[in-house]
Design an enzyme around this catalytic site. Structure first.
Site, PDB file in Angstrom:
ATOM      1  N   GLU A   1     -10.466   0.138  11.761  1.00  0.00           N
ATOM      2  CA  GLU A   1     -11.469  -0.776  10.941  1.00  0.00           C
ATOM      3  C   GLU A   1     -11.619  -2.193  11.374  1.00  0.00           C
ATOM      4  O   GLU A   1     -12.341  -2.703  10.998  1.00  0.00           O
ATOM      5  CB  GLU A   1     -10.904  -0.660   9.286  1.00  0.00           C
ATOM      6  CG  GLU A   1      -9.509  -1.126   9.227  1.00  0.00           C
ATOM      7  CD  GLU A   1      -9.275  -1.111   7.765  1.00  0.00           C
ATOM      8  OE1 GLU A   1      -9.806  -1.199   6.860  1.00  0.00           O
ATOM      9  OE2 GLU A   1      -7.760  -0.724   7.736  1.00  0.00           O
TER      10      GLU A   1
ATOM     11  N   MET B   1      -7.879   3.476   9.497  1.00  0.00           N
ATOM     12  CA  MET B   1      -7.443   2.280   8.894  1.00  0.00           C
ATOM     13  C   MET B   1      -6.553   1.510   9.856  1.00  0.00           C
ATOM     14  O   MET B   1      -6.129   2.016  11.054  1.00  0.00           O
ATOM     15  CB  MET B   1      -6.420   2.490   7.776  1.00  0.00           C
ATOM     16  CG  MET B   1      -7.020   2.790   6.383  1.00  0.00           C
ATOM     17  SD  MET B   1      -5.880   3.090   5.050  1.00  0.00           S
ATOM     18  CE  MET B   1      -7.178   3.332   3.716  1.00  0.00           C
TER      19      MET B   1
ATOM     20  N   ASP C   1       0.688   1.695   8.772  1.00  0.00           N
ATOM     21  CA  ASP C   1       0.310   0.657   9.784  1.00  0.00           C
ATOM     22  C   ASP C   1       1.149   0.775  11.192  1.00  0.00           C
ATOM     23  O   ASP C   1       0.644   0.205  12.037  1.00  0.00           O
ATOM     24  CB  ASP C   1      -0.134  -0.708   9.329  1.00  0.00           C
ATOM     25  CG  ASP C   1      -1.303  -0.707   8.285  1.00  0.00           C
ATOM     26  OD1 ASP C   1      -2.168   0.234   8.609  1.00  0.00           O
ATOM     27  OD2 ASP C   1      -1.243  -1.611   7.312  1.00  0.00           O
TER      28      ASP C   1
ATOM     29  N   THR D   1       5.265   1.755   5.867  1.00  0.00           N
ATOM     30  CA  THR D   1       3.669   1.392   5.866  1.00  0.00           C
ATOM     31  C   THR D   1       3.161   2.437   7.056  1.00  0.00           C
ATOM     32  O   THR D   1       3.823   2.593   7.983  1.00  0.00           O
ATOM     33  CB  THR D   1       3.329   0.048   6.481  1.00  0.00           C
ATOM     34  OG1 THR D   1       2.248  -0.277   6.802  1.00  0.00           O
ATOM     35  CG2 THR D   1       4.446  -0.377   7.720  1.00  0.00           C
TER      36      THR D   1
ATOM     37  N   GLN E   1      -6.288   9.266   4.147  1.00  0.00           N
ATOM     38  CA  GLN E   1      -5.028   9.415   5.408  1.00  0.00           C
ATOM     39  C   GLN E   1      -4.035   8.576   4.696  1.00  0.00           C
ATOM     40  O   GLN E   1      -2.802   9.039   5.735  1.00  0.00           O
ATOM     41  CB  GLN E   1      -5.735   8.190   6.711  1.00  0.00           C
ATOM     42  CG  GLN E   1      -5.998   6.963   6.321  1.00  0.00           C
ATOM     43  CD  GLN E   1      -6.868   6.306   7.247  1.00  0.00           C
ATOM     44  OE1 GLN E   1      -6.599   6.240   8.570  1.00  0.00           O
ATOM     45  NE2 GLN E   1      -8.145   5.910   6.855  1.00  0.00           N
ATOM     46  N   ARG E   2      -3.568   8.097   3.838  1.00  0.00           N
ATOM     47  CA  ARG E   2      -2.408   7.449   3.595  1.00  0.00           C
ATOM     48  C   ARG E   2      -1.856   8.097   2.358  1.00  0.00           C
ATOM     49  O   ARG E   2      -0.667   7.838   1.964  1.00  0.00           O
ATOM     50  CB  ARG E   2      -2.341   5.993   3.165  1.00  0.00           C
ATOM     51  CG  ARG E   2      -3.005   5.568   1.927  1.00  0.00           C
ATOM     52  CD  ARG E   2      -3.096   4.118   1.531  1.00  0.00           C
ATOM     53  NE  ARG E   2      -3.571   3.914   0.667  1.00  0.00           N
ATOM     54  CZ  ARG E   2      -4.347   2.597   0.228  1.00  0.00           C
ATOM     55  NH1 ARG E   2      -4.483   1.863   1.261  1.00  0.00           N
ATOM     56  NH2 ARG E   2      -5.072   2.267  -0.823  1.00  0.00           N
TER      57      ARG E   2
ATOM     58  N   ARG F   1      -6.192  -3.084  10.226  1.00  0.00           N
ATOM     59  CA  ARG F   1      -6.964  -4.111  10.516  1.00  0.00           C
ATOM     60  C   ARG F   1      -6.471  -5.121  11.637  1.00  0.00           C
ATOM     61  O   ARG F   1      -7.464  -5.436  12.381  1.00  0.00           O
ATOM     62  CB  ARG F   1      -6.806  -4.971   9.201  1.00  0.00           C
ATOM     63  CG  ARG F   1      -7.567  -4.484   8.004  1.00  0.00           C
ATOM     64  CD  ARG F   1      -7.658  -5.480   6.904  1.00  0.00           C
ATOM     65  NE  ARG F   1      -8.425  -6.896   6.812  1.00  0.00           N
ATOM     66  CZ  ARG F   1      -9.553  -7.137   6.916  1.00  0.00           C
ATOM     67  NH1 ARG F   1     -10.187  -6.118   6.506  1.00  0.00           N
ATOM     68  NH2 ARG F   1     -10.098  -8.253   6.954  1.00  0.00           N
TER      69      ARG F   1
ATOM     70  N   GLY G   1       0.835  -1.323  -0.129  1.00  0.00           N
ATOM     71  CA  GLY G   1      -0.054   0.118  -0.001  1.00  0.00           C
ATOM     72  C   GLY G   1       0.982   1.156   0.113  1.00  0.00           C
ATOM     73  O   GLY G   1       1.962   1.197   0.561  1.00  0.00           O
TER      74      GLY G   1
END
Lengths: 409, 409
Positions: B247, B189, B145, B143, B299-300, B191, B13
């Protein structure tokens, strides 16, 4: 000039520039000789009925605070969606309002809002003409929707347009990374007027070409067949397609796409949102990777991405409202007109509120292309000046610093 | 030193900082004496298998272009989600890759990506150890994340965190305008790891208090009862409640809330999204005005709202990757460690890729409060430095100017 007090209130949906207008009204009012108290009415007309006032000379006691207010999104004084008489007691409410005005020696009333707020000004003006009174009722425009009549564009629209165009550019960049077919559907606010979706047409990609491939507005019937054909046409040139839609797009029968019902996990019907519906249409008719993105609240609240043109004009329009009141006007809204010749220049005036209240300015056909799926050159020429210039809230520890009434009371 | 070429590719991503890392790798590589061609591999490993290369010395031929690349979000070279061997022909693919490397005299391979990309590096390194070869395989982290092991935080996370905190501040402002009870549910975001939702805890409201009232992460079981109780507790102090969720939030049985199915207008099951599900829960259990806002792709990709700390570090990490390769390392990822004492300072190193690939770093309990619904002081101390400093893409005609490979080829 007789000494009197003034009151300023904000109404309807917040914008990123409504506080700039409040700052403009406040600054101009505070400079008028003979102006007494400058009250802020909390939560619009609903709060004024309850005499919820603050003293803005205290609240906005420094130049620094006024500046901070200018770059703070949302409604500093709070807002309402209250329509006079919705309680079924219009006469009582009117009498109550005028007694509040009299009790506080209010001579000037500035209402910053959109269509519904201008209806409030109209009603107040009518009541005063019938029953007497000495208050100047001035409507001061704001709305991200850009749907007010008699004004080149509404304060707040330019910042929303800049945020939307910026974000659509970034979404298009994100969408282009994989070597595969994909479609992103971006939903923008606008139930009846497509101005905000149209502003996505400003977003640029490689070689300055539009970042949005297709734009659909509520003004022109939306058809699944046309959507599929349009996407296939774009696909003949590129694999990733960016579709922008107004939340209010509707079919030829005038039915909103967003009102196709979905069921949630509790079995309740709920609005899926227009983008989700269009995503479902594309999945069913074309297939492949499709993603729906709803820009939602941030598009009207993005104080970190303001149009300097919008903020400067919003302040000036606030100042002009005070001048109009000082000149004896009432029952008017501040308007703007763009110079017909030469580079972009805005002239500020006023017009009778009757020409504004309860009407909507929609996107004219001349601002869209032949296929009614993108901006025309005329539309581009109209929109481009409105997003120019950058202005930002001051930053503290990496985040914008905003003005809060509760901190200054 | 023997003359050789290098290749840089991006995978997974996109983020707002992955191109800053590419700029760092490119700049350092271009300064190494004896470095031959510097290739950009298009669409990650998938494109390299097809020999899709560009000559970065040509593409990034000026300092100005490199600077523009640093503030461009998304993956400049394109990306992929390809897992080596997913076609069922791992051996053939490996042989093919090493023959591509040999044909082009590739001695250095830099792969900018997350967990899956680090697995690619691991496999390449293993294959080379078994079959011989002379390529330095270097993993370069990215990332939003923030879920990679052995690194203080991942490049790209800080900018995403800054965008999320900024936007949550603005949503909270917007939510507070009406004199009525309301709840907004913001979906972020993440997961399996809740780092991004946790970063919403940085958002500030009046008096510097948190703008988000409640934050729920996938790391801790989400219960409807707890949500209702938490909201009612907030309600005892304020009318408008801001709830932020990852999310990936899941119940005590490990079932994701977002996977409760809804039906679209065609009768297809579709994910309503976690925020829509939580909105439905609140409507059913508490009622009143509730709005779901999914921050989604922006957001990314928000190149207009970057963390300068993130961008500077992302460049440095790219540069360090080249140094590692030059020092003879291979099968490693560039890592960072925060100085334990004094003010925020990051030390860059490397670690064996085996410690990173296919693992996830989740939010530790010490970073959330007792109730597991907000940031703890330790979490705040960890996050705060990462969003500091502002840096922006140059602006042209009111919109960010971004770098496009197609324009420079």
């Amino acid at each position: 000039m007789e000494l009197g007090n003034c009151i300023i209130a904000q109404s309807g949906g917040p914008t990123a520039a409504i506080n700039a207008t409040l700052a403009g009204v406040y600054t101009a009012a505070s400079q008028k000789k003979g102006m007494g108290h400058i009250y802020g009415g909390l939560n619009g007309i609903e709060g004024i009925l309850q005499e919820k006032f603050v003293d803005l000379r205290q609240v906005l006691c420094s130049e620094e605070r006024v500046r901070l207010l200018e770059t703070t999104p949302s409604s500093f004084l709070g807002s309402c969606r209250y329509k006079l008489g919705q309680s079924g007691h219009l006469e009582e409410e009117m009498a109550r309002l005028f007694s509040v005005f009299a009790d506080h020696n209010i001579r000037y009333f500035f209402y910053i809002g959109g269509n519904d707020s201008m209806d409030t000004i109209l009603q107040l003006e009518k009541y005063q003409q019938a029953h007497g009174g000495n208050v100047a009722f001035i409507g001061v425009p704001k709305t991200i929707d850009n749907d007010l009549m008699c004004i080149d564009h509404t304060p707040g629209f330019g910042s929303a347009a800049k945020y939307i165009a910026t974000t659509v550019q970034e979404i298009a960049l994100d969408t282009a990374v994989y070597d595969m077919d994909s479609i992103v559907v971006v939903e923008v606010m606008g139930r009846n007027a497509g101005w905000l979706a149209l502003s996505a047409g400003l977003a640029r990609g490689p070689f300055g070409k539009p970042a949005a491939d297709l734009i659909y507005l509520p003004e022109f019937p939306f058809s699944e067949e046309q959507l599929v054909a349009d996407i296939q046409k774009v696909r003949s040139e590129k694999r990733q397609v960016v579709v922008v839609i107004s939340e209010g797009i509707q079919n030829a029968h005038g039915e909103r796409i967003a009102e196709a019902k979905t069921k949630d996990s509790f079995g309740h019907g709920q609005l899926g949102g227009a983008a989700k519906q269009v995503e479902a249409i594309i999945k069913a008719r074309i297939g492949g990777k499709v993603r729906a993105v709803e820009l939602n609240v941030p598009q009207r609240a993005a104080g970190h991405c303001l149009s300097a043109t919008d903020i400067v004009e919003s302040v000036q329009i606030g100042e002009a409202a005070v001048d109009a009141a000082w000149n004896g006007e009432s029952g008017v809204m501040v308007t703007t007109e763009r110079a017909k010749e030469g580079s972009y220049r805005l002239m500020i005036g006023t017009t009778d509120i009757i020409h504004i209240a309860n009407q909507e300015k929609i996107v004219p056909e001349s601002y869209v292309n032949q296929e009614k799926n993108h901006l025309s050159p005329a539309g581009l020429a109209y929109l481009a000046p409105l997003i120019q210039g950058e202005i930002s809230a001051p930053v503290e520890a990496g985040l914008p610093r905003y003005a809060y009434l509760s901190e200054w009371q």
